[in-house]
Write a protein that holds these residues in place. Structure first.
Motif, PDB file in Angstrom:
ATOM      1  N   ARG A 179      60.802  53.393  20.816  1.00 13.23           N
ATOM      2  CA  ARG A 179      59.419  53.103  21.180  1.00 13.23           C
ATOM      3  C   ARG A 179      58.870  51.991  20.290  1.00 13.23           C
ATOM      4  NH1 ARG A 179      56.252  58.405  21.251  1.00 13.23           N
ATOM      5  NH2 ARG A 179      57.380  58.489  23.213  1.00 13.23           N
ATOM      6  N   TYR A 183      49.291  49.982  17.059  1.00 12.34           N
ATOM      7  CA  TYR A 183      48.055  50.655  16.684  1.00 12.34           C
ATOM      8  C   TYR A 183      47.017  49.591  16.367  1.00 12.34           C
ATOM      9  CZ  TYR A 183      51.265  54.540  15.488  1.00 12.34           C
ATOM     10  OH  TYR A 183      52.233  55.517  15.483  1.00 12.34           O
ATOM     11  N   HIS A 199      51.009  65.845  14.319  1.00 13.43           N
ATOM     12  CA  HIS A 199      51.955  66.332  15.337  1.00 13.43           C
ATOM     13  C   HIS A 199      53.327  66.515  14.694  1.00 13.43           C
ATOM     14  CE1 HIS A 199      52.987  62.064  15.116  1.00 13.43           C
ATOM     15  NE2 HIS A 199      54.164  62.403  15.611  1.00 13.43           N
ATOM     16  N   ASP A 201      57.558  65.927  15.796  1.00 16.25           N
ATOM     17  CA  ASP A 201      58.387  65.297  16.820  1.00 16.25           C
ATOM     18  C   ASP A 201      59.197  66.396  17.501  1.00 16.25           C
ATOM     19  OD1 ASP A 201      57.234  62.982  15.958  1.00 16.25           O
ATOM     20  OD2 ASP A 201      59.029  62.178  14.986  1.00 16.25           O
ATOM     21  N   LEU A 208      62.636  55.968  11.917  1.00 17.17           N
ATOM     22  CA  LEU A 208      61.366  55.245  12.013  1.00 17.17           C
ATOM     23  C   LEU A 208      61.382  53.973  11.170  1.00 17.17           C
ATOM     24  CD1 LEU A 208      58.303  55.195  12.801  1.00 17.17           C
ATOM     25  CD2 LEU A 208      57.899  56.583  10.765  1.00 17.17           C
ATOM     26  N   ASN A 210      58.792  50.964  10.007  1.00 17.77           N
ATOM     27  CA  ASN A 210      57.372  50.665   9.886  1.00 17.77           C
ATOM     28  C   ASN A 210      57.140  49.248   9.408  1.00 17.77           C
ATOM     29  OD1 ASN A 210      55.725  52.769  10.684  1.00 17.77           O
ATOM     30  ND2 ASN A 210      56.188  53.960   8.857  1.00 17.77           N
ATOM     31  N   LEU A 216      51.230  56.223   7.179  1.00 20.90           N
ATOM     32  CA  LEU A 216      51.937  57.439   7.606  1.00 20.90           C
ATOM     33  C   LEU A 216      51.740  58.529   6.551  1.00 20.90           C
ATOM     34  CD1 LEU A 216      53.986  58.950   9.488  1.00 20.90           C
ATOM     35  CD2 LEU A 216      55.787  57.953   8.067  1.00 20.90           C
ATOM     36  N   HIS A 256      53.052  65.361  10.798  1.00 17.88           N
ATOM     37  CA  HIS A 256      52.733  64.040  10.241  1.00 17.88           C
ATOM     38  C   HIS A 256      51.689  63.362  11.125  1.00 17.88           C
ATOM     39  CE1 HIS A 256      56.221  63.643  12.930  1.00 17.88           C
ATOM     40  NE2 HIS A 256      55.857  62.405  13.172  1.00 17.88           N
ATOM     41  N   VAL A 258      49.352  59.294  11.673  1.00 19.29           N
ATOM     42  CA  VAL A 258      49.199  57.878  11.313  1.00 19.29           C
ATOM     43  C   VAL A 258      47.716  57.534  11.277  1.00 19.29           C
ATOM     44  CG1 VAL A 258      49.633  55.481  11.974  1.00 19.29           C
ATOM     45  CG2 VAL A 258      51.396  57.219  12.354  1.00 19.29           C
ATOM     46  N   ARG A 266      48.792  47.357  13.575  1.00 20.69           N
ATOM     47  CA  ARG A 266      49.958  47.989  12.941  1.00 20.69           C
ATOM     48  C   ARG A 266      51.039  48.198  14.009  1.00 20.69           C
ATOM     49  NH1 ARG A 266      52.246  53.131  12.164  1.00 20.69           N
ATOM     50  NH2 ARG A 266      52.816  53.680  10.016  1.00 20.69           N
ATOM     51  N   SER A 268      54.994  49.899  14.739  1.00 18.84           N
ATOM     52  CA  SER A 268      56.105  50.710  14.227  1.00 18.84           C
ATOM     53  C   SER A 268      57.121  50.893  15.347  1.00 18.84           C
ATOM     54  CB  SER A 268      55.618  52.064  13.710  1.00 18.84           C
ATOM     55  OG  SER A 268      55.235  52.890  14.780  1.00 18.84           O
ATOM     56  N   PRO A 270      59.763  53.787  16.242  1.00 20.06           N
ATOM     57  CA  PRO A 270      60.558  55.010  16.098  1.00 20.06           C
ATOM     58  C   PRO A 270      61.644  55.102  17.180  1.00 20.06           C
ATOM     59  CG  PRO A 270      58.397  55.516  17.062  1.00 20.06           C
ATOM     60  CD  PRO A 270      58.482  54.027  16.926  1.00 20.06           C
ATOM     61  N   PHE A 272      63.704  58.231  18.885  1.00 20.35           N
ATOM     62  CA  PHE A 272      63.745  59.692  18.959  1.00 20.35           C
ATOM     63  C   PHE A 272      65.119  60.112  19.471  1.00 20.35           C
ATOM     64  CE2 PHE A 272      59.403  58.216  19.533  1.00 20.35           C
ATOM     65  CZ  PHE A 272      58.725  58.962  18.572  1.00 20.35           C
TER      66      PHE A 272
HETATM   67  O1  LIG Z   1      54.059  54.943  13.480  1.00 23.41           O
HETATM   68  C1  LIG Z   1      54.469  55.756  12.650  1.00 23.41           C
HETATM   69  O2  LIG Z   1      54.567  55.474  11.449  1.00 23.41           O
HETATM   70  C2  LIG Z   1      54.844  57.163  13.067  1.00 23.41           C
HETATM   71  C3  LIG Z   1      54.940  57.344  14.547  1.00 23.41           C
HETATM   72  C4  LIG Z   1      55.153  58.762  14.964  1.00 23.41           C
HETATM   73  O3  LIG Z   1      55.008  59.691  14.218  1.00 23.41           O
HETATM   74  C5  LIG Z   1      55.567  59.043  16.345  1.00 23.41           C
HETATM   75  O4  LIG Z   1      55.510  58.111  17.176  1.00 23.41           O
HETATM   76  O5  LIG Z   1      55.975  60.185  16.629  1.00 23.41           O
END
Ligand SMILES: O=C(O)CCC(=O)C(=O)O
Ligand SMILES: [Fe+2]
Length: 316
Positions: A179, A183, A199, A201, A208, A210, A216, A256, A258, A266, A268, A270, A272
């Motif tokens: 993904r 942000y 949330h 995962d 991940l 960043n 985070l 965790h 963000v 921002r 990132s 990730p 999964f």
């Molecule tokens: O953007 C991040 O640092 C974390 C993203 C995250 O926790 C997620 O997409 O499940």
């Protein structure tokens, strides 16, 4: 409250290139980190720096596209995790939504597999924007991260006294997705909107990447927030709900969030890691966990349930 703790950092070159004893030592470190934190930094992960830089450049370009072009990258059915996911789609019933948008892509399937899996959630064609350079950079990063994650899953399997390939053997057509997340800057007052609300995962593990903006936060066992700033050259790994269940609670799927109060956009990335949709997840298969508290489940159905809970587009 913020905690002064930090999440552990593990040098993965000692697993990638070390002799058997060194690999076992790294596997033990990973095991400890998964029990105590559910999060760790992975140094010397082996993903080339330019592959990562290219991935972030692709993300910046994508979210700078006119909205019609972003929206045009649409998965073929609703119950997917591919293509453009608009702002505010992540929202639990009765809660405020996440202030983020994303582009998702998953394991590429050939035509025969696509036809066979057409009715199954998560399996469909990837939906690419026009620029072929985007696809090339994104797929490159996807496969580099996939390979790295498989190595980590091997180390985890060894640390649990399982066959090295216990996890990866169940990932032949995984619904693992990567993904690109954007942000926008958020206001300093958290109640006015948060990048990603607290949330866990849902899958096996998450890798991940960043950017430099930070934000985070990881919940410690005592319930405080641990800041997890970007660590140059490292990626972050965390345990997902499925692996917690499989290990009968030994590996911790940490909450965790963000908070992007950097004032900047921002980004990132990730990835999964998931199993094959029909893979069976039975805690009795991983010995040494005491009496199992969980029934066997099917990997895909378990994760799909989480999506119905967390995503507006899956509930409609
Ligand atoms: O953007 C991040 O640092 C974390 C993203 C995250 O926790 C997620 O997409 O499940
Ligand atoms: Fe997450």
């Amino acid at each position: 409250m913020m905690s002064p703790e930090t999440i552990p950092a593990i040098d993965f070159s000692r697993y990638r290139y070390g002799a058997a004893e060194e690999r076992a030592a790294v596997a033990r470190q990973i095991n400890q980190a998964c029990r105590n934190y559910g999060f760790f930094y992975l140094d010397q992960h082996g993903i080339p720096a330019d592959v990562i830089t290219n991935g972030f450049a692709a993300a910046q370009e994508f979210f700078a596209l006119p909205v019609e072009q972003r929206v045009a990258c649409k998965a073929t059915t609703g119950r997917q995790n591919r293509g453009y996911q608009p702002m505010f789609d992540t929202q639990r019933e009765g809660e405020a939504p996440d202030v983020k948008e994303s582009f998702d892509m998953g394991y590429p399937l050939d035509e025969a597999a696509l036809a066979q899996l057409a009715e199954i959630p998560f399996y469909s064609r990837n939906a690419w924007p026009q620029d072929p350079g985007f696809r090339w950079r994104v797929e490159n990063l996807y496969f580099s991260m996939l390979q790295c994650g498989q190595q980590v899953l091997r180390a985890m399997a060894e640390s649990l006294d399982l066959d090295t390939n216990f996890f990866v053997a169940r990932c032949e057509q995984p619904f693992t997705n990567m993904r690109l997340v954007h942000y926008p800057p958020q206001p300093p007052a958290l109640e006015e909107g948060i990048g990603a609300r607290a949330h866990t995962d849902k899958g096996l593990i998450t890798l991940l990447l960043n950017d430099a903006n930070g934000g985070l936060h990881v919940q410690s066992t005592s319930g405080d927030w641990i800041d997890a700033p970007p660590r140059p050259g490292a990626l972050i790994i965390n345990v997902g709900d499925l692996l917690t269940r499989w290990t009968n609670g030994r590996f911790r799927s940490a909450v965790h969030r963000v908070v992007n109060i950097s004032g900047n956009e921002r980004f990132s990335i990730p990835q999964f890691h998931h199993l094959d949709y029909f893979a069976k997840v039975d805690p009795a298969d991983i010995p040494g966990g005491g009496d199992t508290a969980y029934e066997p489940i099917q990997a895909g159905e378990f994760v799909a349930q989480g999506f119905r809970r967390d995503r507006k587009s899956w509930r409609n």
